[in-house]
Motif scaffolding. Sequence first.
Motif, PDB file in Angstrom:
ATOM      1  N   ILE A 747      -8.304  -6.545 -13.324  1.00 63.75           N
ATOM      2  CA  ILE A 747      -7.312  -6.495 -12.245  1.00 63.75           C
ATOM      3  C   ILE A 747      -6.540  -5.183 -12.270  1.00 63.75           C
ATOM      4  O   ILE A 747      -6.345  -4.529 -11.236  1.00 63.75           O
ATOM      5  N   VAL A 748      -6.103  -4.760 -13.460  1.00 61.68           N
ATOM      6  CA  VAL A 748      -5.349  -3.501 -13.589  1.00 61.68           C
ATOM      7  C   VAL A 748      -6.228  -2.312 -13.198  1.00 61.68           C
ATOM      8  O   VAL A 748      -5.780  -1.400 -12.485  1.00 61.68           O
ATOM      9  N   SER A 749      -7.486  -2.311 -13.649  1.00 60.93           N
ATOM     10  CA  SER A 749      -8.398  -1.213 -13.317  1.00 60.93           C
ATOM     11  C   SER A 749      -8.639  -1.144 -11.816  1.00 60.93           C
ATOM     12  O   SER A 749      -8.639  -0.055 -11.220  1.00 60.93           O
ATOM     13  N   ALA A 750      -8.851  -2.306 -11.191  1.00 60.27           N
ATOM     14  CA  ALA A 750      -9.061  -2.338  -9.741  1.00 60.27           C
ATOM     15  C   ALA A 750      -7.798  -1.885  -9.005  1.00 60.27           C
ATOM     16  O   ALA A 750      -7.876  -1.198  -7.975  1.00 60.27           O
ATOM     17  N   GLY A 751      -6.637  -2.251  -9.528  1.00 65.40           N
ATOM     18  CA  GLY A 751      -5.381  -1.822  -8.928  1.00 65.40           C
ATOM     19  C   GLY A 751      -5.209  -0.311  -8.992  1.00 65.40           C
ATOM     20  O   GLY A 751      -4.784   0.326  -8.013  1.00 65.40           O
ATOM     21  N   VAL A 757      -7.531   5.569  -4.407  1.00 62.35           N
ATOM     22  CA  VAL A 757      -8.165   5.600  -3.086  1.00 62.35           C
ATOM     23  C   VAL A 757      -7.120   5.819  -1.998  1.00 62.35           C
ATOM     24  O   VAL A 757      -7.264   6.690  -1.130  1.00 62.35           O
ATOM     25  N   LEU A 758      -6.052   5.037  -2.046  1.00 63.43           N
ATOM     26  CA  LEU A 758      -5.006   5.148  -1.026  1.00 63.43           C
ATOM     27  C   LEU A 758      -4.329   6.518  -1.062  1.00 63.43           C
ATOM     28  O   LEU A 758      -4.099   7.140  -0.017  1.00 63.43           O
ATOM     29  N   TYR A 759      -4.030   6.984  -2.261  1.00 64.56           N
ATOM     30  CA  TYR A 759      -3.355   8.280  -2.389  1.00 64.56           C
ATOM     31  C   TYR A 759      -4.242   9.406  -1.859  1.00 64.56           C
ATOM     32  O   TYR A 759      -3.798  10.280  -1.103  1.00 64.56           O
ATOM     33  N   GLY A 801      -8.462  -3.505   5.384  1.00 68.68           N
ATOM     34  CA  GLY A 801      -9.174  -3.518   4.097  1.00 68.68           C
ATOM     35  C   GLY A 801      -8.944  -4.813   3.338  1.00 68.68           C
ATOM     36  O   GLY A 801      -9.869  -5.359   2.710  1.00 68.68           O
ATOM     37  N   ILE A 802      -7.702  -5.324   3.394  1.00 66.91           N
ATOM     38  CA  ILE A 802      -7.385  -6.585   2.704  1.00 66.91           C
ATOM     39  C   ILE A 802      -8.188  -7.733   3.307  1.00 66.91           C
ATOM     40  O   ILE A 802      -8.757  -8.565   2.577  1.00 66.91           O
ATOM     41  N   ILE A 842      -0.634  -7.117  -4.623  1.00 63.40           N
ATOM     42  CA  ILE A 842      -0.902  -5.965  -5.501  1.00 63.40           C
ATOM     43  C   ILE A 842      -1.362  -4.773  -4.672  1.00 63.40           C
ATOM     44  O   ILE A 842      -0.909  -3.638  -4.863  1.00 63.40           O
ATOM     45  N   THR A 843      -2.270  -5.024  -3.716  1.00 60.12           N
ATOM     46  CA  THR A 843      -2.772  -3.941  -2.864  1.00 60.12           C
ATOM     47  C   THR A 843      -1.649  -3.362  -2.015  1.00 60.12           C
ATOM     48  O   THR A 843      -1.522  -2.135  -1.869  1.00 60.12           O
ATOM     49  N   LEU A 844      -0.804  -4.229  -1.454  1.00 56.73           N
ATOM     50  CA  LEU A 844       0.323  -3.759  -0.651  1.00 56.73           C
ATOM     51  C   LEU A 844       1.340  -3.002  -1.509  1.00 56.73           C
ATOM     52  O   LEU A 844       1.974  -2.043  -1.042  1.00 56.73           O
ATOM     53  N   PHE A 845       1.477  -3.430  -2.756  1.00 56.54           N
ATOM     54  CA  PHE A 845       2.389  -2.731  -3.669  1.00 56.54           C
ATOM     55  C   PHE A 845       1.951  -1.293  -3.877  1.00 56.54           C
ATOM     56  O   PHE A 845       2.769  -0.358  -3.823  1.00 56.54           O
ATOM     57  N   PHE A 846       0.644  -1.086  -4.088  1.00 57.99           N
ATOM     58  CA  PHE A 846       0.157   0.287  -4.278  1.00 57.99           C
ATOM     59  C   PHE A 846       0.260   1.086  -2.984  1.00 57.99           C
ATOM     60  O   PHE A 846       0.482   2.305  -3.006  1.00 57.99           O
ATOM     61  N   THR A 847       0.125   0.413  -1.847  1.00 60.24           N
ATOM     62  CA  THR A 847       0.332   1.091  -0.559  1.00 60.24           C
ATOM     63  C   THR A 847       1.767   1.586  -0.451  1.00 60.24           C
ATOM     64  O   THR A 847       2.034   2.699   0.023  1.00 60.24           O
TER      65      THR A 847
END
Length: 871
Positions: A747-751, A757-759, A801-802, A842-847
Amino acid sequence: MRKAMRRSNWREIRQSKTRFFSILGIIFLGVAFYVGLRATGPDMLKTAASYYKKQNLADMRVVSSLGISDKDIGIIQEIEGVKAEGRYFKDINLSKKNQIFRIFSYDTKQSMNRAVVTQGRLPRKPNEIVLDEFARKKGYKLNQNFEFTADDPDKAFNRQNFKIVGFVKSPEFIENISRGNTMIGKGSIDCFAFVLPDNFTQAVYSEALVEFRNLKNSEAYSNQYERKLKQNKMKLKNQLKQKATESLAERKIEQQVLLDQEKEKFQKQTALNFSGLSSEQFSELAVSHPELAKQLGTIEKQQEKIDSLAAPQYHLFIRSENPGYSEYEDNAKRISSLASVFPWIFFLIAALVTLTTMTRMVEEKRNELGTFKALGYRNGEIAEKFLLYATLAGGLGTLLGLAVGFYLLPIIIFNAYGQLYNIENVVTPWYLNYALIALAVSLVCSVGSAWIVLRYDLQTTPAILMQPRAPKNGKRIFLERLTFIWGRLSFSQKVTLRNLFRYKQRMLMTVIGIAGCMSMIITGFGLRDSIGEIVTLQFDKLWHYQGTTVFKAVPSAKEEETYVSELNTFSNYQDHLFVSIEAFTAQKADVSKQEISLSVPKEINRLDTFLSFRNRKTGKIYSLDDKGVIINEKLAKLFDLRKGSNLEIKSVSGNTYSVKVASIAENYVGHFIYMTPTYYQKIFNNQPKYNTDLLLFSNEPSKRIEDQMAKQLMENPDISNVSFMSKSKNALKDTVKSLNIIMWVLIVSAGLLAFIVLYNLTNINISERIRELSTIKVLGFYDNEVIRYVYRENILLTLMGILLGLFLGKIEHRYILQTVELDMTMFSPDIQPLSYIYASMITLFFTLIVGIIMYFRLKKIDMIEALKAND
C-alpha cells in the motif's frame, strides 16, 4: 565541439533535476518491488536451509514399537551413505504448573539436531538441564531449580531434580506456537528440554535420528531434496521391513536364552522339573510353598511374553512432519506468488510516465535539436543527450532498487514472520537472473521510451525543428453537442473540459497511472480483508465447537457415560457430538494429491449446532442426507466438481471409493467430506467408528481453563488426545498479522508511486501551458483563480483514475487471490466497502500534497519571461 556537446548533456541533468529524479524514483520503486518480492520467498527458504545445515537437522526420524536398539542403529547404517544416532526422550507432565515438557537426551557427541544456545550454556553435569527458549518467556530463569519428582511415576530418569543452566533453540522446532502432541496430560507439548543421556533409565533408545549423505549438497525445500528424500525413505523402509522378522527371531532367542538360564537355576535350587509339573502339583506347591509358586508363575509369564512377541513396527518421519517445517515453506511461497503481478504494474506505469516525461523533454528541446542538426551533428550524437539522460535515470534507479529490493524488503518481510519462527540471520543474496530482468525492463521503460520519442524528430529537417510546433486545433467535444448540459456550465468549467480532451495523451497517461496505483492500493487492502476475514469466518461463523476429544478406540456405553459425566463437571460445557473421522486422499492428472478429512456424525439432526454448511454466495443452508456428501468449495474448485458430480477418494490402505456430491459448502481451511451413517455404510459396506467427540461450550474457554480441562480429560486412559480450536485459530491470526505487514508495504509503495505519477504529470501539465497560464494572469485572473483553473483538471483526472482503479483493483485482487492461495486454503473473495474508501482517500491525499507543492510554483510564474518566448 564534441566536448561542448558532452558538457551540454551533463548540464541538462543539473537543470532538470525534478524530471530526472521522478524517472529515477519510478524506476526505483518498480525494480525494488520486483526483486524484493521475487527474492523474499527464496531468501526465506535459503535462510531456513542454511540454519538446518549449520545445525545439521536430521533428514528423518525412525521410531519402533519395541524401541530402537544398537542393533537397529546398525541395521539402518547398513545402507550405504546413511548415518544414524540413537536418542532418548520422555514426556513429563508438571502437574503443579499444568505444563508438559518433552525431555531429550543431548550431549557433545550428538552430531544431528544441534541446539543453538540463546542464553547460558549446554549441560555438562548430570544435574544440569537446558530449556526451550520458549520456556524463558513462560517465566523460567537461569540457575532456577527444575524438579518433577512427583511427575515421574515410571522412573524414566535417574534423577528428577535439575539446575537450569541455559536456554536453547532447536532446528527441529522452528515455529513458536506448537511443540507437537503427546499421549499424556492435556495432549499438547508446551516446551522441550535437554539433559545428558546418562539421566535416562531406558534400556533402548526412543528413536533414531537419520541423515543421508546423498542429501548433503541438496538444499532443504528444493525439488531435488524432496525427491531424493522420498527415494531414501522407501529404501530404508524396505530394509527395515526385511530385517524386522530377523530382529524378532534374534530377540526371541536372546530372551529365551536368559529365561532358560533362569529356569535352570530355579530347577537346581528347587529340584522341580518345569516340563513335568502338572496343574495339580502346581496347586499343591502354591499351598505348601507360596514363594516358589510365585517365582514359577513369574517365569511362566515371561515365557508367554516371549512367545507372544510380535515383529517390531518401524515408523519413519521425514522433516515435513516437524512442527512448522511445511508451514514455513507455504508462507514463503505465498510471498513469491505476489511477485507475479504487482511489479509489472509498477513497470507499466513507469513506462507510461517516462514516455510522457521524455516526450515533454524532447518537445522543449526541438529548437536545440534543429540547431545541432544544422551544425552537422549526426543523429547518434544528438540522441546521446536524451539517451544518456534516460540511461542514467533508469540505471541509477535500477541500482538503488536492486539494493533495497534484494536487502531491505526481504528483511522487513522476514522480520514480520519473526514472531512465528525462531529462525534468525536472514540470508539476502543477489540473484543474477532477477537483477538482469529488472535491468532490462527498466532500461526498456526509460531508454526505450526516449528512443521512441526521438525517432520521429530526428528524421525531421532542421528548418522544421527550429520552428515551434503548431498548437493543436481546438475541437468541439461531445458535451458541446449536449446543449442542455453545456449551456448550464460556467466559463471555467467549459475551459476545463475542453483542456482535458484537447491533451488526450496527457489525460490518458494520468488516468491510467492513477488507476494503476489505485488498483494496487485496493488490492493491498483487499488482500488484508480476504486473508484477515478467514479467521472469523472459519472459527466463528462455520465452526461453532471449541474442542475435540480423540479416543483410542470406540468407547463402550459405560465408557461414554463416564466420559459425559466428566464433561458435565465443566462450568461452560454445553453439548458434545460423536463423529467418525478418517483420512482419505484425492488426486487427478493436473491436481496434486489432496488430503481430505471424511467425517460422519453419529446424530445428523444435531450437527448444525456444531457446524454450518452454507453456500458462500447465496447463504443457503445445507443439510446432510442419504443421497450424497457435502464437500468444501476449494476441493470442488480443484477437481471441477458440481452438484451431482462423483469424486474418487483413496483410503490409507489404498482402496478407491466413489462418492456423489450433494452440496458444496463454504470453507477456508483444509478439505472435508461429510456424509450420513447410512450413506457411509452404502459406500464402505461397514459401520463408522465414532472415535472423536466435538466439544461445544457456551463461552470460549480461556487458555488456562482449556489446559485444566484437557488435563482432567487426559486422565481417562481411554482418551488419546484432547485439543482445542484456539491453538489453530491463534496460529492463523499470527500468520494474518505477518501478512498484514506485507500488505502495508504494498500500500505504501503504491501510494508513493501515485505521488510520483501525479507530481510528474502535473509538473508537465504546467510546463506545457506556461504561456497559457501567464496569459490568463495578464488578463486579470487572480492567483487563486489560476490555481483553481489547473486544480479542476487534476481533480477530475484523479477522480476518473480512481473510478477506473476501483474496477481494475477488483480484477487484480481476484487474480492475486488465485495466485496466493494454496491447495489447502481459500480466502474470502470480497473486499470491504471501507477498503475502497481508504484507497480513494489515500489517492486524494497525494493529489492534495501535489496540489500544495504546485501552488507555490504557480505563484512564482514569471509572466513576462514566459510571454517573451518566440511562439
